[in-house]
Write a protein that holds these residues in place. Structure first.
Motif, mmCIF file in Angstrom:
data_model
loop_
_atom_site.group_PDB
_atom_site.id
_atom_site.type_symbol
_atom_site.label_atom_id
_atom_site.label_comp_id
_atom_site.label_asym_id
_atom_site.label_seq_id
_atom_site.Cartn_x
_atom_site.Cartn_y
_atom_site.Cartn_z
ATOM 1 N N VAL A 121 16.282 78.507 48.391
ATOM 2 C CA VAL A 121 16.034 77.783 49.639
ATOM 3 C C VAL A 121 14.667 77.110 49.607
ATOM 4 O O VAL A 121 14.536 75.916 49.916
ATOM 5 N N TRP B 117 22.728 76.179 52.683
ATOM 6 C CA TRP B 117 21.774 76.129 53.783
ATOM 7 C C TRP B 117 21.282 74.702 54.044
ATOM 8 O O TRP B 117 21.217 73.881 53.111
ATOM 9 N N GLN C 165 21.593 80.720 62.865
ATOM 10 C CA GLN C 165 21.193 80.445 61.484
ATOM 11 C C GLN C 165 20.209 79.273 61.388
ATOM 12 O O GLN C 165 20.265 78.455 60.466
ATOM 13 N N HIS D 157 24.309 86.120 50.987
ATOM 14 C CA HIS D 157 23.926 84.931 51.752
ATOM 15 C C HIS D 157 22.426 84.806 52.017
ATOM 16 O O HIS D 157 21.977 83.760 52.483
ATOM 17 N N TYR E 258 21.083 86.479 54.348
ATOM 18 C CA TYR E 258 21.095 86.440 55.809
ATOM 19 C C TYR E 258 21.756 87.686 56.379
ATOM 20 O O TYR E 258 22.747 88.188 55.836
ATOM 21 N N ASP F 227 14.927 83.317 55.483
ATOM 22 C CA ASP F 227 14.000 82.896 56.530
ATOM 23 C C ASP F 227 12.702 83.693 56.512
ATOM 24 O O ASP F 227 11.886 83.570 57.432
#
Length: 514
Positions: free
Chosen positions: A54, A234, A274, A368, A370, A404
């Motif tokens: 990411v 993402w 998300q 994921h 997440y 994140d």
């Protein structure tokens, strides 16, 4: 350019905004931008492959945006042989070549990075100008002013101040709908049928050529790191992030509130936004996210309970934890108020456990990058707290596995909210519960060999055993606690022989949780 370079603007992987404060006054004729991909940012904690991908993919897309905007850019890629291992080492090398008159930097999200870059600039004899990050409603100075003179810090009071200050969900000086907090309406669980076949799915952003190149790089260079990239989709650009925001407020925000605490196996997204990765990369501003949610409430398309529950996470928790971070670091990271010393179980990195709720949350996380806030706080975090895992190890895990995760937001949530390692500075009580809480919020207990209502014996839920053991271990500490004393009093009714069985089974769980 090296002889006449006025300002070198440093842009980090979580500062991907063409309108960032560091660009104020930027002149392409005299200034340039510096970005660097370095190994240390993926290895100082054992970062998962989704998290690494990411950041790298978003950075490379932002580099394209900078060049399209006509801003001179010095970009170091991870796969270039001359790239140094750390940001400070790379900056030192590039300062020797570029010789700028001044460095400009928006406040980073990591104390470690800020101090390292400041040291590199000082060693090179180049002034570094630090500018505040406009991707927040408040500044660290605002939070310090709020905290000054208070015996305790509570997010709810801070949140109400910000609602008033910025006029969010307000009506003539009073909270819209008459209440500040609708949390009591936002605790529903799904029925036996689950969320249903009409559950809206978040938009997927299939990897383009830039992202596919990053995925290949991560798989090769960080092959031993946890996590998988098979489902990677993402939002990585400003346009994609805006698309994700609009899809959320239209399709999932209406039911976000009641089901924000619910868990359903095989459904990682449910009604959650998300958007935190895009917010923390600075592809979105919190102001526009809050405004979009409030507009849906005022238009009557979203209930006040759902809208307020979501906005509280952005205007309340997000701002609050950042204030805690920047006013308490670096000592805050060392907190261990409950003297927790156990090692993090190895299965946190694999999901290979027979506890169904933990297996579900961890395998989802690895797939994921997440998991939603209840999976983090009341499944993975709760087990670590009850087990007595050293907070620094829990912090390293959360910083490693989630896409994140930036330290300013992850560290206070882990040290303060999840592990109570700051002794109650951030949260009013340790968030402890037995397996019965998880049973109420999900069907996973029915798919598990353990029973949440049993605290000792071969079928006793480890959460339940460890919950009672936690109360036994900390009985004196929390005997008079205003929010925990009732739970502690329950321990007083347990016979000594039963206490011994709880302690013995908890000790056995710790010895095998490796």
């Amino acid at each position: 350019m090296a002889e006449s370079l006025r300002h070198l603007v440093l842009v980090l992987g979580d500062q991907l905004d063409l309108e960032a404060a560091a660009f104020d006054g930027f002149d392409a004729a005299h200034d340039a931008v510096w970005m660097a991909e370095v190994a240390e940012e993926s290895t100082h904690v054992w970062s998962s492959q989704p998290r690494i991908a990411v950041f790298l993919a978003a950075m490379r897309h932002f580099a394209v945006a900078l060049r399209e905007a006509g801003r001179p850019l010095h970009y170091r890629r991870l796969d270039e042989p001359e790239t140094r291992a750390s940001l400070s080492a790379q900056l030192a090398a590039d300062l020797a070549a570029l010789r700028p008159q001044r460095l400009i930097l928006t406040r980073p999200g990591d104390w470690r990075v800020l101090t390292a870059l400041q040291a590199a600039a000082a060693d090179a004899g180049v002034a570094l100008e630090l500018r505040e990050d406009r991707h927040f409603f408040t500044t660290p100075q605002d939070f310090a002013a709020h905290a000054k003179g208070r015996k305790g810090l509570r997010m709810e009071y801070f949140y109400r101040e910000q609602r008033k200050r910025f006029g969010v969900l307000m009506d003539g000086g009073k909270p819209l709908g008459g209440e500040w907090n609708y949390d009591v309406e936002n605790r529903e669980a799904f029925g036996p049928e689950g969320p249903g076949f009409d559950l809206p799915q978040p938009p997927r952003f299939e990897p383009d050529a830039i992202t596919r190149e990053v995925i290949t790089l991560v798989r090769e260079r960080f092959a031993s790191h946890p996590g998988r990239l098979d489902s990677f989709a993402w939002p990585l650009t400003r346009a994609q992030a805006l698309q994700a925001l609009q899809a959320f407020v239209r399709e999932r925000l209406p039911l976000f509130g009641p089901y924000q605490d619910a868990i359903w196996p095989g459904e990682p997204w449910l009604y959650h936004a998300q958007l935190s990765a895009a917010l923390n990369l600075k592809l979105l501003t919190p102001q526009e996210v809050v405004a979009a949610a409030e507009a849906e409430v005022r238009a009557g398309r979203v209930s006040i309970a759902s809208g307020e529950g979501f906005i509280r996470q952005i205007l309340g928790w997000r701002e609050y934890v950042r204030g805690i971070y920047w006013t308490r670091m670096p000592a805050y990271a060392e907190g261990n108020a409950l003297d927790a010393r156990h090692d993090l179980p190895a299965w946190y990195w694999t999901g290979d456990t027979d506890m169904a709720c933990l297996r579900d949350a961890i395998t989802q996380t690895l797939a994921h990058g997440y998991a939603h806030h209840i999976q983090r706080l009341m499944v993975t975090g709760l087990f670590a707290l009850l087990c007595g895992v050293e907070p620094a190890q829990v912090h390293a895990w959360y910083l490693s596995v989630y896409v994140d995760a930036v330290e300013w937001v992850e560290l206070p949530n882990t040290i303060g909210m999840s592990q109570y390692a700051d002794g109650g500075l951030m949260a009013s009580k340790p968030y402890i519960a037995s397996g019965k809480y998880i049973s109420r919020q999900s069907p996973l207990c029915g798919r598990c060999r353990y029973r949440p209502d049993e605290r000792v014996g071969p079928q006793a839920c480890p959460f339940t055993t460890l919950y009672w053991d936690f109360l036994l271990r900390h009985e004196t500490r929390f005997a008079d606690h205003p929010r925990l004393a009732l739970q502690v009093r329950g321990v007083g009714r347990i016979a000594e022989a039963e206490r011994d069985r709880i302690r013995a089974q908890a000790a056995a769980l710790r010895s095998t949780a490796t």
